[in-house]
Design an enzyme around this catalytic site. Structure first.
Site: not given
Ligand code: SIN
Length: 561
Positions: A131, A255, A304, A365, A400
């Site tokens: 991610e 997010h 992010r 988020h 985060r």
């Molecule tokens: C996501 O699945 O994009 C969220 C995961 C997260 O917030 O750590």
């Protein structure tokens, strides 16, 4: 200059009509609360676990992407540490992150032993994906995109196996109203309101030698959030009113890819996991331009905050309120197998990611700040611990790293349980007698929740200026002045919690004259390490006034965008 904020000590509530006593009270039933309660149960005589609605209702069950841990032989805790520090934009607590990344793999394996079923490859190995901000595949996932649901299921099943044990008692539909403290401010219990559990009903008092807050985030402070409706910041507001040190509350994570359902859409919005980009989907603007490629070496998988800011910039340039996620090339079979929850949610809104571009925009988020804790989850108040999203361990810094939140709940819940049992064994944290609540009380009517959400979104959201935060602070002060305590009950307690946190967050958002982490300061567009590389702390004094202090962090010598 905004008027000073006054935060009363108590929410207006009826006198407790019943009492209960336990060694430890755990508030909240996400990964942090359930893990703490299960581990404490093995180590102390009695645990009372209270949760606001039902056990699986909090944010954990909504987590899609997964849980990050360096479990691949080619990965290492050091690499996970570095990615976390870079995402945190220079203000993570290195010791806290070190604990997280080194203890994380063991804790995840324990979760597997407990019964959590992660997705596995042909030879039985746990599948790991990537991610935003991660330079390695290190995200374990379950049910494709239903990781939180599976972890929640496994923990609740473990709890069910010990339900008949007299050492643990679970109360659902119990909203905690305030913390009880003795004459020396030591926390010795909570007041709480329970709806019709049979044995107890209405407002009561529960006494304990230690209280663990694991109440999750504050997403409902904004108009649009990925958080469920229960995320009203109760634990943070309760700790603030009791005089605990709060840290980094201005750092809210937005997010980047939340399904855009039109400008009037409010409340909990569907998340499109970063893991979709991890598997190859990418962002485009309305003209089909892949704008992330020019912005960061990780392109669509940049941390992010970088992606959210780039989307905001592109939306402004193109005068639209959303961009698009393109996952069509991943194919029907793969998308349906890997992301069943997301596909079902998109399709229920008339969008099919197999054939359509998916409209997305940033939405609230995660709260990166919260109740300040040390490495054992201890807050500044004796007897009070905080764990998970309501806490600020320093693990997240200003932003985060994806999928570090479930891991934080797991790792620090263990640390808290071990610290409490160790202190009990040493004769520390004796039971004490609470002082009677004073008449320094407050209650804001629940109809003002939507006003709080609107003004927070307008002035203290992803884009902020001195003028926008001043307008929000003034609007919140006006709302505070309407508080007349005439409407009691859970909805107005939640609304008052949102108001107090909104005032705190807006105060800090105005002070931080730089752009770092989750937000954009339109009037201070650069990161300012000279003046602002550090933590903001706020504490409420006995007179209700808030005192703010700044705590610089050492240079971590990281290359940051
Ligand atoms: C996501 O699945 O994009 C969220 C995961 C997260 O917030 O750590």
């Amino acid at each position: 200059m905004p008027a000073p904020i006054h935060v009363p000590r108590w929410l207006s509530a009826p006198e407790p009509g019943w009492t209960r006593t336990a060694d430890v009270i755990v508030v909240g039933s996400g990964i942090a609360g359930l893990t703490a309660a299960l581990r404490l149960r093995e180590q102390v005589d009695s645990v009372l676990l209270v949760t606001k609605t039902v056990l699986n209702e909090g944010s954990t069950a909504w987590a899609q992407g997964g849980i990050a841990a360096a479990m691949d032989p080619g990965d290492s805790p050091e690499e996970h540490l570095r990615d976390t520090l870079v995402a945190g934009v220079g203000i993570c607590d290195v010791d806290a992150v070190t604990a997280l990344v080194h203890e994380g793999p063991t804790r995840v394996r324990e979760l597997v032993s407990l019964g959590a079923e992660f997705d596995r490859g042909p030879t039985g190995e746990i599948l790991l994906t990537r991610e935003g901000g991660h330079h390695r595949d290190r995200i374990a996932h379950a049910g494709g995109d239903a990781t939180g649901k599976e972890i929640s299921r496994a923990l609740i099943a473990a709890l069910d196996r010990v339900r008949t044990d007299p050492g643990i008692h679970v109360v659902e539909h119990a909203i905690v109203v305030d913390l009880l403290q003795d004459e020396e401010m030591r926390v010795c219990g909570v007041t709480l309101h329970v709806i019709g559990e049979g044995q107890v009903d209405g407002v009561g008092a529960a006494y304990a030698r230690a209280v663990v807050l694991a109440t999750g985030g504050l997403g409902q402070i904004y108009s649009a959030t990925t958080n469920p409706s229960v995320a009203t910041g109760d634990g943070m507001a309760i700790a603030l009113r009791a005089g605990a040190v709060m840290a980094d509350v201005e750092f809210v994570q937005f997010h980047p890819t939340v399904l855009w359902l039109g400008e009037d859409a409010g409340g909990q919005q569907p998340l499109i996991s970063e893991a979709v980009r991890g598997e190859g989907a990418f962002l485009v603007d309305g003209d089909g331009v892949r704008f992330m490629r020019d912005i960061h070496e990780l392109a669509d998988l940049a941390p992010r905050d970088v992606v959210a800011r780039a989307i905001v910039a592109r939306m402004r340039e193109t005068r639209t309120d959303h961009v698009f996620l393109d996952a069509r090339h991943l194919g029907r079979e793969f998308l349906e197998r890997r992301f069943p929850t997301i596909l079902a949610s998109c399709r229920s809104h008339g969008i099919d990611p197999v054939t359509d571009l998916v409209p997305v925009a940033p939405a609230q988020h995660y709260a990166s700040g919260g109740v300040r804790t040390d490495l054992d989850g201890r807050t500044s108040l004796e007897g009070l611990y905080a764990c998970g999203e309501c806490s600020c361990t320093g693990v997240h810094g200003a932003n985060r790293l994806a999928s570090n939140s479930l891991l934080e709940g797991l790792v620090f819940a263990h640390r808290i349980a071990d610290d409490i049992s160790g202190r009990f064994a040493a004769g520390e944290l004796p039971a004490s007698t609470p002082v009677h609540p004073s008449d320094d009380t407050v209650l804001v009517a629940s109809k003002h929740r939507v006003d709080i959400q609107r003004t927070m979104t307008a002035g203290s959201g992803v884009v902020r200026t001195a003028a926008s935060t001043a307008a929000t602070a003034a609007a919140l002060a006006d709302l505070a002045a309407t508080a007349d305590g005439s409407e009691g009950g859970p909805k107005s307690w939640e609304t008052t919690n949102l108001l107090h946190l909104g005032q705190l967050l807006t105060h800090l958002a105005a002070l931080r004259e730089e752009t770092r982490g989750g937000h954009v300061r339109d009037d201070f567009t650069a990161r300012d390490d000279v003046h602002w590389r550090g933590h903001t702390h706020v504490v409420r004094g006995a007179d209700g006034a808030l005192t703010t202090s700044f705590h610089p962090t050492p240079d971590q010598h990281l290359d940051q965008p």
